[in-house]
Design a protein around this motif. Structure first.
Motif, mmCIF file in Angstrom:
data_model
loop_
_atom_site.group_PDB
_atom_site.id
_atom_site.type_symbol
_atom_site.label_atom_id
_atom_site.label_comp_id
_atom_site.label_asym_id
_atom_site.label_seq_id
_atom_site.Cartn_x
_atom_site.Cartn_y
_atom_site.Cartn_z
ATOM 1 N N GLU A 114 0.816 -1.215 0.000
ATOM 2 C CA GLU A 114 0.000 0.000 0.000
ATOM 3 C C GLU A 114 0.849 1.264 0.000
ATOM 4 O O GLU A 114 0.373 2.340 -0.399
ATOM 5 C CB GLU A 114 -0.932 -0.004 1.225
ATOM 6 N N GLN A 115 2.120 1.148 0.411
ATOM 7 C CA GLN A 115 2.975 2.328 0.451
ATOM 8 C C GLN A 115 3.378 2.798 -0.942
ATOM 9 O O GLN A 115 3.824 3.945 -1.107
ATOM 10 C CB GLN A 115 4.218 2.046 1.307
ATOM 11 N N SER A 116 3.260 1.928 -1.932
ATOM 12 C CA SER A 116 3.572 2.316 -3.305
ATOM 13 C C SER A 116 2.390 2.978 -4.007
ATOM 14 O O SER A 116 2.562 3.610 -5.062
ATOM 15 C CB SER A 116 4.014 1.091 -4.115
ATOM 16 N N GLN A 117 1.201 2.848 -3.451
ATOM 17 C CA GLN A 117 0.005 3.301 -4.158
ATOM 18 C C GLN A 117 -0.085 4.818 -4.341
ATOM 19 O O GLN A 117 -0.570 5.278 -5.393
ATOM 20 C CB GLN A 117 -1.239 2.759 -3.465
ATOM 21 N N PRO A 118 0.347 5.649 -3.391
ATOM 22 C CA PRO A 118 0.343 7.089 -3.680
ATOM 23 C C PRO A 118 1.201 7.465 -4.885
ATOM 24 O O PRO A 118 0.822 8.344 -5.671
ATOM 25 C CB PRO A 118 0.869 7.708 -2.384
ATOM 26 N N SER A 119 2.341 6.784 -5.043
ATOM 27 C CA SER A 119 3.183 7.054 -6.215
ATOM 28 C C SER A 119 2.524 6.573 -7.492
ATOM 29 O O SER A 119 2.599 7.232 -8.543
ATOM 30 C CB SER A 119 4.549 6.380 -6.035
ATOM 31 N N VAL A 120 1.863 5.421 -7.442
ATOM 32 C CA VAL A 120 1.125 4.934 -8.609
ATOM 33 C C VAL A 120 0.046 5.940 -8.996
ATOM 34 O O VAL A 120 -0.135 6.267 -10.179
ATOM 35 C CB VAL A 120 0.506 3.552 -8.328
ATOM 36 N N ALA A 121 -0.662 6.454 -7.990
ATOM 37 C CA ALA A 121 -1.730 7.422 -8.273
ATOM 38 C C ALA A 121 -1.179 8.677 -8.927
ATOM 39 O O ALA A 121 -1.804 9.232 -9.850
ATOM 40 C CB ALA A 121 -2.461 7.764 -6.975
ATOM 41 N N SER A 122 -0.011 9.146 -8.468
ATOM 42 C CA SER A 122 0.588 10.340 -9.068
ATOM 43 C C SER A 122 0.975 10.094 -10.524
ATOM 44 O O SER A 122 0.702 10.923 -11.406
ATOM 45 C CB SER A 122 1.820 10.759 -8.260
ATOM 46 N N ALA A 123 1.644 8.967 -10.773
ATOM 47 C CA ALA A 123 2.032 8.647 -12.141
ATOM 48 C C ALA A 123 0.795 8.445 -13.025
ATOM 49 O O ALA A 123 0.753 8.891 -14.183
ATOM 50 C CB ALA A 123 2.912 7.407 -12.153
ATOM 51 N N LYS A 124 -0.217 7.782 -12.480
ATOM 52 C CA LYS A 124 -1.426 7.514 -13.247
ATOM 53 C C LYS A 124 -2.141 8.813 -13.631
ATOM 54 O O LYS A 124 -2.649 8.946 -14.761
ATOM 55 C CB LYS A 124 -2.362 6.616 -12.439
ATOM 56 N N ALA A 125 -2.171 9.771 -12.719
ATOM 57 C CA ALA A 125 -2.826 11.046 -13.032
ATOM 58 C C ALA A 125 -2.168 11.717 -14.228
ATOM 59 O O ALA A 125 -2.851 12.257 -15.115
ATOM 60 C CB ALA A 125 -2.777 11.956 -11.809
ATOM 61 N N LEU A 126 -0.849 11.681 -14.280
ATOM 62 C CA LEU A 126 -0.139 12.306 -15.389
ATOM 63 C C LEU A 126 -0.358 11.545 -16.686
ATOM 64 O O LEU A 126 -0.706 12.128 -17.723
ATOM 65 C CB LEU A 126 1.349 12.391 -15.049
ATOM 66 N N PHE A 127 -0.173 10.215 -16.641
ATOM 67 C CA PHE A 127 -0.221 9.451 -17.888
ATOM 68 C C PHE A 127 -1.650 9.158 -18.336
ATOM 69 O O PHE A 127 -1.873 8.941 -19.542
ATOM 70 C CB PHE A 127 0.619 8.184 -17.748
ATOM 71 N N ASP A 128 -2.626 9.161 -17.431
ATOM 72 C CA ASP A 128 -4.022 9.098 -17.872
ATOM 73 C C ASP A 128 -4.339 10.292 -18.765
ATOM 74 O O ASP A 128 -5.030 10.162 -19.800
ATOM 75 C CB ASP A 128 -4.963 9.112 -16.662
ATOM 76 N N ARG A 129 -3.860 11.440 -18.372
ATOM 77 C CA ARG A 129 -4.120 12.654 -19.152
ATOM 78 C C ARG A 129 -3.420 12.589 -20.507
ATOM 79 O O ARG A 129 -3.999 13.000 -21.530
ATOM 80 C CB ARG A 129 -3.652 13.870 -18.355
ATOM 81 N N ILE A 130 -2.195 12.072 -20.535
ATOM 82 C CA ILE A 130 -1.482 11.943 -21.809
ATOM 83 C C ILE A 130 -2.205 10.960 -22.721
ATOM 84 O O ILE A 130 -2.404 11.215 -23.919
ATOM 85 C CB ILE A 130 -0.024 11.520 -21.569
ATOM 86 N N ASN A 131 -2.628 9.819 -22.175
ATOM 87 C CA ASN A 131 -3.352 8.842 -22.991
ATOM 88 C C ASN A 131 -4.674 9.406 -23.505
ATOM 89 O O ASN A 131 -5.030 9.215 -24.672
ATOM 90 C CB ASN A 131 -3.610 7.570 -22.179
ATOM 91 N N ALA A 132 -5.409 10.098 -22.628
ATOM 92 C CA ALA A 132 -6.697 10.655 -23.048
ATOM 93 C C ALA A 132 -6.533 11.680 -24.165
ATOM 94 O O ALA A 132 -7.319 11.717 -25.127
ATOM 95 C CB ALA A 132 -7.400 11.282 -21.850
ATOM 96 N N ALA A 133 -5.500 12.507 -24.059
ATOM 97 C CA ALA A 133 -5.289 13.552 -25.059
ATOM 98 C C ALA A 133 -4.832 12.990 -26.397
ATOM 99 O O ALA A 133 -5.076 13.596 -27.452
ATOM 100 C CB ALA A 133 -4.262 14.564 -24.542
ATOM 101 N N ASN A 134 -4.182 11.823 -26.362
ATOM 102 C CA ASN A 134 -3.610 11.270 -27.584
ATOM 103 C C ASN A 134 -4.355 10.041 -28.105
ATOM 104 O O ASN A 134 -3.998 9.519 -29.170
ATOM 105 C CB ASN A 134 -2.139 10.891 -27.336
ATOM 106 N N GLY A 135 -5.356 9.586 -27.361
ATOM 107 C CA GLY A 135 -6.075 8.397 -27.791
ATOM 108 C C GLY A 135 -5.228 7.142 -27.729
ATOM 109 O O GLY A 135 -5.381 6.234 -28.572
ATOM 110 N N THR A 136 -4.326 7.083 -26.749
ATOM 111 C CA THR A 136 -3.433 5.941 -26.591
ATOM 112 C C THR A 136 -3.771 5.179 -25.308
ATOM 113 O O THR A 136 -4.601 5.601 -24.514
ATOM 114 C CB THR A 136 -1.964 6.390 -26.573
ATOM 115 N N VAL A 137 -3.083 4.046 -25.114
ATOM 116 C CA VAL A 137 -3.376 3.184 -23.965
ATOM 117 C C VAL A 137 -2.076 2.736 -23.304
ATOM 118 O O VAL A 137 -0.982 2.873 -23.873
ATOM 119 C CB VAL A 137 -4.185 1.940 -24.395
ATOM 120 N N TYR A 138 -2.223 2.189 -22.101
ATOM 121 C CA TYR A 138 -1.082 1.599 -21.401
ATOM 122 C C TYR A 138 -0.741 0.235 -21.987
ATOM 123 O O TYR A 138 -1.587 -0.457 -22.572
ATOM 124 C CB TYR A 138 -1.401 1.420 -19.911
ATOM 125 N N ARG A 139 0.520 -0.166 -21.804
ATOM 126 C CA ARG A 139 0.944 -1.537 -22.092
ATOM 127 C C ARG A 139 0.865 -2.341 -20.796
ATOM 128 O O ARG A 139 1.425 -1.950 -19.777
ATOM 129 C CB ARG A 139 2.374 -1.543 -22.631
#
Length: 542
Positions: A439-464
């Motif tokens: 659970e201690q890694s989850q705040p960092s995952v949330a931070s990274a996800k917030a940034l890359f969710d926005r990049i994916n949404a803007a570009n119509g791309t997805v995660y691997r």
């Protein structure tokens, strides 16, 4: 120290390394250097001992040697300066062999699979390889093994932290002095340089970074060029076909054969060139105790490159500097405290460890956005979102040098994290064990996800989801930047002196409390420059 004298010392040190490699020596020294003597009782004695050869250790050795202090460095890995059967010192990521990993039967790369196929890792012969993946429950840690430590296996990104971040994590350190004196000194000593922006814009090997930059721009994020210790001039010549390829030959985590200014090409040969430094390789310090007449006694084990024990040694010293890294230094001190060898060590030993907020992720680009079949292994660009007060992220645009087109952008995100783990000593195994919950890694995952969710949404791309195992889009169970465990101003005084024990010092990343916001090696180097200058001036008798 003048530039001329430093260059001459480095030349002498490099010659000593070549001689040691040629003859298979585990002791490296210039000329008649005598950093250690063997008294009548058979125990080796050196006025100063430095454990490790990583960033803090290398700085400490250079400054002690320049001050005329005979110093013995003890390194558990080997000297990487002798070509193997293929003519190269290091193997590539695409063809790993026994040189890749520290006593493993199979490689353990950060990427587990590709298209869910087990095509990345290879079976190997156990050997004293250059990269180790140290396993703990819920968090593995990558570390370098060899003369030069982590500088041998990192991507070379030499990033100075934001002043506000530095002041926040180490409030007892004079930030004005650090940014005026010690960060510039560290960058000069490390050989930091910048990519030529014009060349970057046309180089095929950085197509992957330009594609990631455009995706970030569409989402409203900025990017920044990042300095590196890899010689960008050499890389341009690689790209032109004028010199042997290294960064452009899938050489990153298992070492780099050309172009990279790792510590065995910068601080360490300069230290050897003082004539007062000796490096003993394949020697692991197992315990530390205080001697009745003052000073310290170390017990160490020497091995050969295949793991057979060659000798057990006892080494005495007056001044002891621990530079074995966040894991190694913390374990040595924790073991000494819990076994009663150094019973008065602070309860802060083993506390405030962190992973520097490391999270890896990857995105699948569109078919019309190829990232390139040849990718430089040395990153030169990052998404710089550090100024966001709510969710600061610095995301390296990392290579995926597969040798074929993947349409993938890979990232190492460094997120702000207040999560800290701690180490506990296990008497049954004699090892320090990291306590870190998933659970201690989850705040960092949330931070990274917030940034890359926005990049994916803007570009119509997805995660691997096929790269890290277990169908995970975010790799949160390993890190490259272990920090803390013997924090400056808590377990030590403000200059790395270990509380309760005179002439015992810490000089590595264990001084930094868990996070610095960027790749930490420039900060570790600058802090070591600051600390050893004060220690030599006030403590060391010459």
């Amino acid at each position: 120290m003048s530039r001329l004298s430093l260059s001459r010392r480095r030349f002498l040190g490099l010659a000593a390394m070549r001689t040691a490699a040629t003859f298979g020596l585990t002791t490296i020294a210039c000329g008649s250097a005598r950093a250690a003597d063997r008294p009548a009782d058979g125990a080796t004695f050196s006025p100063a001992v430095v454990v490790g050869t990583g960033y803090g250790a290398a700085v400490t050795a250079l400054r002690l040697g320049a001050a005329g202090v005979p110093t013995l460095m003890l390194e558990m890995g080997q000297l990487w300066d002798k070509p193997g059967p293929d003519g190269n010192v290091f193997c590539t990521m695409l063809s790993p062999d026994q040189r890749s990993m520290w006593f493993r039967t199979r490689t353990e790369a950060p990427l587990a699979t590709f298209l869910w196929l087990d095509v990345i890792n290879r079976d190997i012969t156990p050997y004293a390889g250059v990269l180790d993946r140290v396993h703990f429950p819920n968090m593995d840690v990558y570390v370098g093994r060899g003369v030069g430590g982590g500088s041998l296996v990192n991507g070379g990104m030499a990033v100075t932290p934001l002043r506000s971040s530095f002041a926040d994590i180490l409030p007892g350190v004079d930030a004005d002095e650090m940014y005026r004196v010690y960060f510039p000194r560290a960058n000069a000593g490390l050989g930091v340089n910048d990519v030529d922006p014009a060349w970057f814009e046309t180089a095929d090997c950085y197509r992957y970074a330009r594609v990631a930059r455009e995706s970030a721009r569409v989402a409203g994020y900025g990017t920044a060029f990042v300095p590196n210790v890899y010689d960008f001039g050499y890389m341009a010549r690689e790209d032109a076909g004028l010199v042997p390829k290294s960064a452009l030959n899938s050489e990153v985590i298992y070492g780099n054969n050309h172009g990279k200014r790792s510590l065995d090409r910068s601080y360490l040969p300069a230290a050897l060139g003082t004539g007062h430094i000796t490096i003993q390789t394949l020697t692991e310090v197992r315990s530390i105790e205080r001697q009745s007449g003052g000073g310290y006694l170390l017990r160490a084990r020497q091995i050969d490159p295949y793991g057979s024990v060659v000798a057990d040694r006892e080494i005495g010293c007056r001044y002891l500097f621990l530079g074995a890294g966040s894991l190694g230094t913390t374990e040595l001190l924790l073991r000494a405290r819990e076994t009663g060898a150094l019973p008065d060590l602070s309860p802060e030993i083993g506390q405030r460890w962190g992973n520097n907020g490391n999270i890896m992720t990857a995105r699948a680009n569109h078919v019309w956005q190829p990232t390139g079949t040849v990718q430089s292994g040395m990153p030169a660009l990052g998404i710089d979102h550090r100024a966001d007060p709510a969710n600061p992220v610095f995301a390296e645009i990392a290579p995926l040098p597969a040798g074929f087109e993947t349409w993938v952008n890979l990232y190492l995100a460094i997120t702000r994290t207040v999560e800290r783990g701690n180490f506990a000593y296990n008497p049954a195994t004699g090892r320090a064990e990291l306590r870190w919950g998933p659970e201690q890694s989850q705040p960092s995952v949330a931070s990274a996800k917030a940034l890359f969710d926005r990049i994916n949404a803007a570009n119509g791309t997805v995660y691997r989801y096929d790269l890290f195992g277990h169908n995970k889009a975010f790799a949160d169970d390993f890190c490259y930047h272990p920090l803390g465990g013997v924090v400056l101003g808590r377990a030590t005084d403000g200059y790395g002196r270990v509380r309760g024990y005179p002439n015992l010092y810490v000089t590595d990343g264990s001084l930094i409390p868990g996070w610095v916001g960027v790749n930490p090696f420039v900060t570790i180097t600058a802090l070591a420059e600051r600390n050893i200058e004060r220690v030599i001036a006030e403590d060391v008798l010459r």
